[in-house]
Design a protein around this motif. Structure first.
Motif, mmCIF file in Angstrom:
data_model
loop_
_atom_site.group_PDB
_atom_site.id
_atom_site.type_symbol
_atom_site.label_atom_id
_atom_site.label_comp_id
_atom_site.label_asym_id
_atom_site.label_seq_id
_atom_site.Cartn_x
_atom_site.Cartn_y
_atom_site.Cartn_z
ATOM 1 N N ILE A 271 -24.905 28.871 -48.675
ATOM 2 C CA ILE A 271 -26.019 29.389 -49.386
ATOM 3 C C ILE A 271 -25.759 30.723 -50.116
ATOM 4 O O ILE A 271 -26.337 30.898 -51.094
ATOM 5 N N ILE A 272 -25.021 31.285 -49.549
ATOM 6 C CA ILE A 272 -24.434 32.775 -50.259
ATOM 7 C C ILE A 272 -23.755 32.223 -51.529
ATOM 8 O O ILE A 272 -23.823 32.766 -52.622
ATOM 9 N N TYR A 277 -25.831 36.945 -52.022
ATOM 10 C CA TYR A 277 -25.856 37.730 -50.967
ATOM 11 C C TYR A 277 -27.413 38.376 -51.090
ATOM 12 O O TYR A 277 -28.123 38.313 -50.181
ATOM 13 N N TRP A 278 -27.776 38.810 -52.210
ATOM 14 C CA TRP A 278 -29.129 39.332 -52.248
ATOM 15 C C TRP A 278 -30.237 38.369 -52.053
ATOM 16 O O TRP A 278 -31.104 38.523 -51.380
ATOM 17 N N GLY A 279 -29.891 37.180 -52.661
ATOM 18 C CA GLY A 279 -31.017 36.260 -52.203
ATOM 19 C C GLY A 279 -31.288 35.706 -50.810
ATOM 20 O O GLY A 279 -32.050 35.458 -50.351
ATOM 21 N N VAL A 280 -30.043 35.706 -49.927
ATOM 22 C CA VAL A 280 -30.033 35.323 -48.791
ATOM 23 C C VAL A 280 -30.846 36.340 -47.852
ATOM 24 O O VAL A 280 -31.528 35.971 -47.039
ATOM 25 N N ILE A 283 -34.418 36.264 -48.367
ATOM 26 C CA ILE A 283 -35.152 35.174 -47.688
ATOM 27 C C ILE A 283 -35.489 35.819 -46.015
ATOM 28 O O ILE A 283 -36.343 35.358 -45.547
ATOM 29 N N THR A 284 -34.486 36.658 -45.539
ATOM 30 C CA THR A 284 -34.681 37.139 -44.157
ATOM 31 C C THR A 284 -35.580 38.291 -44.074
ATOM 32 O O THR A 284 -36.439 38.283 -43.110
ATOM 33 N N PHE A 285 -35.754 38.798 -45.223
ATOM 34 C CA PHE A 285 -36.900 39.940 -45.010
ATOM 35 C C PHE A 285 -38.369 39.251 -45.271
ATOM 36 O O PHE A 285 -39.142 39.677 -44.883
ATOM 37 N N LEU A 286 -38.346 38.177 -45.837
ATOM 38 C CA LEU A 286 -39.612 37.272 -46.100
ATOM 39 C C LEU A 286 -40.028 36.818 -44.584
ATOM 40 O O LEU A 286 -41.483 36.398 -44.597
ATOM 41 N N ALA A 287 -39.024 36.344 -43.923
ATOM 42 C CA ALA A 287 -39.685 35.624 -42.674
ATOM 43 C C ALA A 287 -40.317 36.545 -41.582
ATOM 44 O O ALA A 287 -41.103 35.730 -41.015
ATOM 45 N N LEU A 288 -39.967 37.873 -41.503
ATOM 46 C CA LEU A 288 -40.572 38.578 -40.346
ATOM 47 C C LEU A 288 -42.059 38.834 -40.574
ATOM 48 O O LEU A 288 -42.684 38.576 -39.474
#
Length: 410
Positions: A271-272, A277-280, A283-288
């Motif tokens: 995915i990277i 890296y920025w996009g990956v 995604i993690t920040f959107l999940a929480l």
């Protein structure tokens, strides 16, 4: 043995060592009559100790050529600190155990990252660190499943026995990594640089001038302020509502998240390569925030599936993307592992405060409010990541050394 197999074995067994008894601590102390605010406070003490230890630990990893020995000592001390809880439930003894667990465990992350970088160099780091994290999350799955079954069948004491066994296997796996398979210059991000460059390797001041590194650390701090308490607090909420057996349910929360993390870590490097890296990390920040909303709406046995699946996506991708991005940002400075430690320290500020914040909110306003607030806190990391998006995207560009790398496959 291929040293890379030993490295992956180390990551597998280290999973049950690095955080002590981890999420089982909350339900274990609850079974001893502790309240949620006291549990949150003692976990915060450990978090603060770990936060303060990570940067010096990273500097030690950069400086020492005895990285295997450092991992062995840290693994043994962390295991012993966890076993103390088996014989004493006194507040200050538990606090001391958590502090020692955090301090010694703080060295394991930078040390394993440094050893990996020294074995495969920057060019192979993303792929190998992804494999490391697959093994680490798989180890968490196995350890959690065994802990849940053993705790249900034989009581909490068996969870501590299992921690001791994994500690012993961590030491054995470390010793199976050949000493000559680690290039200590590459391990600190110097590669084939000259002796003059080694002599003038950057220090902490250099880290403070790396704006993308500071933005990454600040964003992760806000993320972990909301995320760190979510798993143990959700377990406490469901158990308090008499929805499940403490050991079995806590194991279930870990297994679900870690299974998703295995998949996330497996695909992370691919995915990277596709979105950077920025996009990956975005995604993690959107999940929480979504995780906090779901946790507040469904405090029951089946709600653990979406709640922990979202945790698996966020934490699984971060476990590969963040260390790899730090290597990318600091390659050539000779301070890669200090950088890893600094990022862990800053994000540790958020993680250390999270249990106290979550415990206080749950104690005075209820679990639903606690989950909503914890999920909302992490929106700050999302806003920061988006606001500086253009500068971060440039810094997060994918880069690889052109130098040929030696193979450890044979």
């Amino acid at each position: 043995m291929n040293p890379l197999y030993a490295l992956e074995g180390l990551n597998f067994f280290m999973a049950d060592v690095q955080a002590g008894i981890g999420p089982f601590l909350g339900v274990f102390l609850q079974a001893q009559g502790w309240h949620t605010d006291a549990i949150g406070t003692v976990m915060t003490l450990g978090g603060i100790a770990g936060m303060l230890a990570t940067s010096p630990a990273g500097a030690l990893v950069d400086a020492t050529r005895y990285k295997r020995g450092l991992i062995v000592v840290a693994g043994v001390m962390t295991t012993l600190a966890s076993l103390v809880l088996w014989v004493s439930h006194d507040y200050w003894m538990v606090a001391a155990s958590q502090i020692l667990t955090a301090v010694t465990g703080a060295a394991l992350g930078p040390a394993v990252a440094g050893v990996t970088l020294g074995m495969v160099r920057e060019r192979g780091f993303d792929r190998q660190f992804g494999r490391n994290q697959v093994a680490n999350h798989a180890g968490n799955v196995v350890a959690a499943a065994l802990s849940g079954w053993l705790g249900w069948r034989f009581g909490f004491g068996s969870v501590f026995v299992l921690a001791g066994l994994f500690g012993a296997m961590t030491v054995i796996s470390t010793l199976l990594i050949r000493r000559d398979s680690i290039d200590h210059d590459s391990a600190r991000g110097l590669g084939a640089s000259s002796s003059k460059e080694r002599e003038h390797a950057g220090g902490f001041r250099m880290l403070l001038t790396c704006k993308p590194l500071l933005l990454l650390a600040a964003s992760l701090a806000m993320f972990h302020l909301g995320n760190a308490a979510m798993l143990p607090l959700y377990g406490l909420g469901v158990v308090a509502a008499h929805k499940g057996d403490p050991s079995a349910f806590t194991a279930q929360t870990i297994v679900i998240a870690q299974l998703v993390m295995v998949a996330a870590a497996f695909f992370a490097s691919r995915i990277i390569q596709r979105i950077g890296y920025w996009g990956v990390i975005l995604i993690t920040f959107l999940a929480l925030p979504l995780r906090g909303l779901v946790a507040a709406m469904f405090i029951n046995a089946w709600g653990v599936w979406p709640v922990q699946a979202l945790d698996g996506i966020g934490a699984g991708l971060q476990s590969v993307a963040v260390p790899a991005l730090v290597v990318r940002l600091l390659q050539g400075t000779g301070r890669v592992n200090v950088g890893q430690g600094v990022v862990m320290t800053v994000q540790g500020i958020g993680a250390a405060l999270s249990p106290a914040l979550g415990g206080m909110l749950a104690q005075h306003f209820g679990y639903k409010v606690a989950f909503l607030v914890l999920g909302a806190v992490s929106i700050g990391s999302l806003l920061l990541w988006l606001f500086f998006g253009s500068a971060l995207k440039k810094a997060c560009g994918i880069h690889r050394d052109s130098a040929n790398e030696p193979s450890l496959a044979t």
